[in-house]
Scaffold this active site. Structure first.
Site, PDB file in Angstrom:
ATOM      1  N   LYS A 176       0.883  -1.156   0.000  1.00  0.00           N
ATOM      2  CA  LYS A 176       0.000   0.000   0.000  1.00  0.00           C
ATOM      3  C   LYS A 176       0.927   1.214   0.000  1.00  0.00           C
ATOM      4  O   LYS A 176       1.646   1.464   0.976  1.00  0.00           O
ATOM      5  CB  LYS A 176      -0.892   0.012   1.240  1.00  0.00           C
ATOM      6  CG  LYS A 176      -1.821   1.231   1.265  1.00  0.00           C
ATOM      7  CD  LYS A 176      -2.419   1.473   2.632  1.00  0.00           C
ATOM      8  CE  LYS A 176      -3.053   2.848   2.719  1.00  0.00           C
ATOM      9  NZ  LYS A 176      -2.092   3.962   2.645  1.00  0.00           N
ATOM     10  N   GLY A 237      -2.056   4.284  13.787  1.00  0.00           N
ATOM     11  CA  GLY A 237      -2.144   3.454  12.591  1.00  0.00           C
ATOM     12  C   GLY A 237      -1.745   2.013  12.881  1.00  0.00           C
ATOM     13  O   GLY A 237      -2.435   1.071  12.490  1.00  0.00           O
ATOM     14  N   GLU A 257       6.192  -0.712  13.251  1.00  0.00           N
ATOM     15  CA  GLU A 257       7.192   0.102  13.946  1.00  0.00           C
ATOM     16  C   GLU A 257       6.510   1.438  14.172  1.00  0.00           C
ATOM     17  O   GLU A 257       6.122   2.100  13.211  1.00  0.00           O
ATOM     18  CB  GLU A 257       8.435   0.188  13.059  1.00  0.00           C
ATOM     19  CG  GLU A 257       9.655   0.661  13.771  1.00  0.00           C
ATOM     20  CD  GLU A 257       9.845   2.125  13.535  1.00  0.00           C
ATOM     21  OE1 GLU A 257       9.239   2.919  14.293  1.00  0.00           O
ATOM     22  OE2 GLU A 257      10.580   2.472  12.610  1.00  0.00           O
ATOM     23  N   CYS A 294      12.269   7.902  13.392  1.00  0.00           N
ATOM     24  CA  CYS A 294      11.742   7.095  14.496  1.00  0.00           C
ATOM     25  C   CYS A 294      12.724   7.098  15.655  1.00  0.00           C
ATOM     26  O   CYS A 294      12.353   6.832  16.793  1.00  0.00           O
ATOM     27  CB  CYS A 294      11.541   5.656  14.059  1.00  0.00           C
ATOM     28  SG  CYS A 294      10.995   5.482  12.370  1.00  0.00           S
ATOM     29  N   GLU A 384       5.362  10.559  21.923  1.00  0.00           N
ATOM     30  CA  GLU A 384       6.267  10.972  20.864  1.00  0.00           C
ATOM     31  C   GLU A 384       5.716  12.231  20.190  1.00  0.00           C
ATOM     32  O   GLU A 384       4.546  12.280  19.830  1.00  0.00           O
ATOM     33  CB  GLU A 384       6.395   9.849  19.818  1.00  0.00           C
ATOM     34  CG  GLU A 384       7.356  10.189  18.699  1.00  0.00           C
ATOM     35  CD  GLU A 384       7.412   9.098  17.610  1.00  0.00           C
ATOM     36  OE1 GLU A 384       8.479   8.955  17.003  1.00  0.00           O
ATOM     37  OE2 GLU A 384       6.408   8.409  17.383  1.00  0.00           O
TER      38      GLU A 384
END
Lengths: 515, 515
Positions: A176, A237, A257, A294, A384
């Site tokens: 995707k 998500g 992740e 990240c 975060e």
């Protein structure tokens, strides 16, 4: 959009946006219908046995061909990715190098063969009861759904780490594409599609589906042909995909992740000795790529005092010369402003300094400081903030640093800055760091992620959905495998790699490893 | 009941039942309160860093001591387990041997050390940018909740495979004992508790909790100190644990071994040559241990014709001399009668033959036959009937056998009976068998599960909750591990096993495997 080798036509209703000025880019792209999802997944399932059964040398050659085709896209690819992501040219050229390097590393890994975990236990007919002949290898899980990430439009998107490791494992892939860079995705998907055809692989090995809503991702994860999911993105998500996967009739593994604030500890002697240099390096790391990594250093822990004040002054100075950088998307910029705004509204948080403001599309670097007590008392500080923002936590002593670390959720990385005089303190912290993070660093900054054998880019929840794996480095291939044991199978029917006289490869024979 | 080395006193409100006659056995046992669950899990979490940090030789010696202590229980243990499970003496003596053999095999495995997946990538300061030093090892996930299985009161209960592999991985263990054999559990738990103390391990390494309801298991899986779950039991039980685990704030892995009907294919030439002998062997396998094995041959597939009729006649004859055997519990016997009854009520199912009837506690062996079309049309035929019941599916040809196999859910095992003339047919079936099962057998019966390196006792859902693992054999240790990478850590602070000059053990250094 490509479904099993065929470019899909239809109404072009997805346009990319220039990250820098918000203007719409041409051309438009077709988005996937539910039928496209089914067609791509069915084609992947139909191709699975054929692809998995190809000799390893063929599979490796295919990955190398994909790398060559992406290399050949050259500057056109960089220019398109620049527009769609707002990332600078040098970074994207580097990212293309990493992407093709990754594919070639996995090609070598396929041929190395050790990932098959080959084990042979010979029969013993004289034992009571007779001992059977048992031989084990890892086989691919089946078709993998890969979600392109926005922050690595090449290295963790259509032909990125998840795709490379899944293809290396022998799994067909349905990607995707991320809606923020459909043009980049299209170019890379065309390259892969060409490679599939030229390498003589079954067309269903690869498909790219476009779409901007959540429905597409949900349909993909719920499709019964899909056997595993690779995702890099937000916590929300990732959690949604985990839920869909666990609610299937046949639940499947999700490698998401998601979220990490990557604690960095400045131990007292090191801070004393190098406060100034550390402050500068800190700001360089947190502002790199507009903080959209990240592994961005989201919190720094240190014992309060003069040395920490020097560090903060140095960080403030460095921020003063930090330019604003275009962020990946309007949504990411909006979320960043909201997150940083939330911090600045806290009574316990003090603004240390800020970078330049820049245009509306840019993220402004910001550093806050907060006491350990305030940090511990308020969950908001642990969230975060994706972008160039970070918090320095003032602790009373190393014990308090340890308490704060022990209270954290799972992390991708945890870092210690230290000199020899700090080793005793470090020894008390290391078990905590190991228990919360997938990678423990000394005297560096976590933003760089080396693509190699001993890398772990993973970590306990919520850093990832599954801390038993890594998404970067050759160990990533193991995520998409499961073991099968063959009992007393006649030599003629055994997989080649499990025959007694097979080509050299790491194997465990009657308990002993042979290389 | 033992919580971290202490026997818990309280009201004894759980009694075992004599499997053969339903009479209550003395003494009664204490059951766990919610406070006991919290105490056991907290103690495990507190002991985790200490236990995981012990030298591997110490950890191995501890497992060997547990084995010695269980050996020392001798016939007393067998006698108690016989009463509680209804299983015969020889089987339980064999199971004790397997249990201690398993512990000693895992002790050797701990010392072998290859399970740590050690990887070292040396630094390269001359590269641009400089390449860091990266070293990887596997670390334990944390405390594991183990659910004792009813059908292996020793080998898959308190000190069974899940416990042995978790302890070997460096994880503390909290066992929920199976309520059908509390006396057996108590004896084994006392042995482990003694070993913990004598080996100088922290007390929290092991606890045993008793309880008959679902609340205890739910509380255990939801306890925040628990990091993984090992379970062998029913599909319903396994699914409930998976749901609890996925709904936690921090989801955790569940290794549930649940449900399998273990297809056995009799290929035409083999059937033609040995129909009679196959029929006899089939009935021996399906009736073994009153059919109470996860690997019981629940369905047999063959092409219809004279040879199959001979096979069925032979099976019928063998059933005629098959004694009824006491089943493990009243519930299991009830579920068996219900399942077998459901089959016999189907218009498409024909009873081939039955074993002797036996007492109310006994399971009566039964074989049915059904056409492939009827089997495909009715989901009921795919449900595991736990006990000595099996279905022979009459197929038109090998293609139809393949269609039936491809329609099955995940399985622990899949078996082919064949002679050389069947190899071409076997080649068309093997990819299907590999895709549905964790173990593929030739010319044997799936009931025996060898405890060795190349064994896989696992398989795609719903055979297990996680087909990426095995619960039998040395590879079971890998379930309870996750990777951690150390970047540029000073030699003095590195784990011993990752130092350049560490004792010999399989490692991957700069990409090359060294033994």
């Amino acid at each position: 959009m490509f479904v099993a080798g065929n470019r899909r036509d239809g109404t072009a209703n997805l346009n990319a946006v220039d990250a820098a000025d918000g203007s719409e880019l041409s051309p438009g792209f077709v988005t996937a219908t539910m039928q496209d999802v089914e067609d791509a997944c069915k084609a992947a399932a139909d191709a699975q046995t054929d692809y998995a059964g190809r000799p390893l040398a063929e599979r490796a050659a295919f990955l190398r061909l994909v790398a060559d085709k992406i290399d050949a896209l050259g500057d056109d690819l960089t220019q398109r990715a620049m527009k769609e992501s707002g990332l600078p040219e040098m970074r994207l050229n580097g990212e293309r190098g990493r992407t093709v390097g990754q594919l070639r590393l996995f090609a070598d890994e396929i041929e190395n063969g050790a990932w098959q975990s080959l084990r042979i236990d010979h029969a013993d007919a004289d034992r009571t009861p007779p001992k059977p002949d048992l031989r084990l290898r890892m086989v691919p899980l089946g078709p993998v759904a890969v979600f392109g990430a926005s922050n690595f439009p090449l290295a963790f998107s259509v032909a990125g780490g998840d795709t490379a490791s899944a293809l290396a494992a022998g799994c067909c892939v349905v990607v995707k594409g991320h809606p923020a860079h459909p043009g980049t995705s299209e170019m890379v998907a065309a390259a892969i599609t060409e490679a599939v055809s030229e390498a003589g692989m079954p067309a269903g090995v690869f498909s790219l589906l476009n779409g901007a809503g959540n429905e597409l991702g949900e349909a993909l994860v719920k499709n019964p042909h899909i056997a595993a999911v690779g995702f890099t993105g937000s916590r929300g998500g990732g959690l949604a995909l985990m839920k869909h996967a666990s609610e299937r009739k046949v639940p499947i593994p999700v490698y998401a992740e998601m979220s990490s604030i990557n604690p960095v500890v400045l131990l007292p002697n090191k801070l004393e000795a190098q406060a100034d240099a550390l402050g500068t390096a800190y700001v360089a790391s947190l502002a790199l790529g507009a903080g959209q990594f990240c592994t961005n250093p989201g919190i720094v822990l240190a014992v309060k005092g003069d040395a920490l004040d020097t560090f903060l002054a140095s960080a403030k100075e460095a921020l003063g010369t930090t330019a604003a950088q275009t962020m990946l998307t309007k949504n990411i910029k909006g979320a960043y402003d909201q997150g940083a705004g939330k911090l600045s509204s806290k009574s316990g948080a003090t603004l240390v300094g800020q970078g330049a403001e820049g245009s509306a599309a840019c993220g402004r670097a910001q550093v806050f400081t907060v006491s350990a007590a305030d940090f511990m008392a308020d969950e908001d500080y642990r969230e975060e903030v994706f972008g160039p923002s970070s918090i320095v936590i003032r602790c009373a002593d190393v014990d308090e640093i340890r308490s704060v670390l022990a209270s954290l959720e799972g992390q991708l990385t945890a870092t210690l800055h230290m000199v020899e005089g700090d080793y005793e303190a470090a020894k008390t912290l290391l078990p905590v760091l190991e228990s919360i993070a997938g990678r423990v660093l000394a005297n560096g900054w976590p933003t760089g992620v080396e693509v190699t054998h001993a890398m772990v880019h993973g970590g306990p929840f919520p850093a990832t959905s599954d801390g038993r794996s890594t998404s970067v480095g050759t160990m990533a291939i193991e995520r998409y495998l499961r073991p099968v044991s063959y009992q007393d199978l006649p030599e003629e029917l055994l997989p080649e790699v499990l025959k007694d006289g097979a080509a050299k490869c790491l194997r465990r024979v009657d308990g002993k490893y042979e290389v």
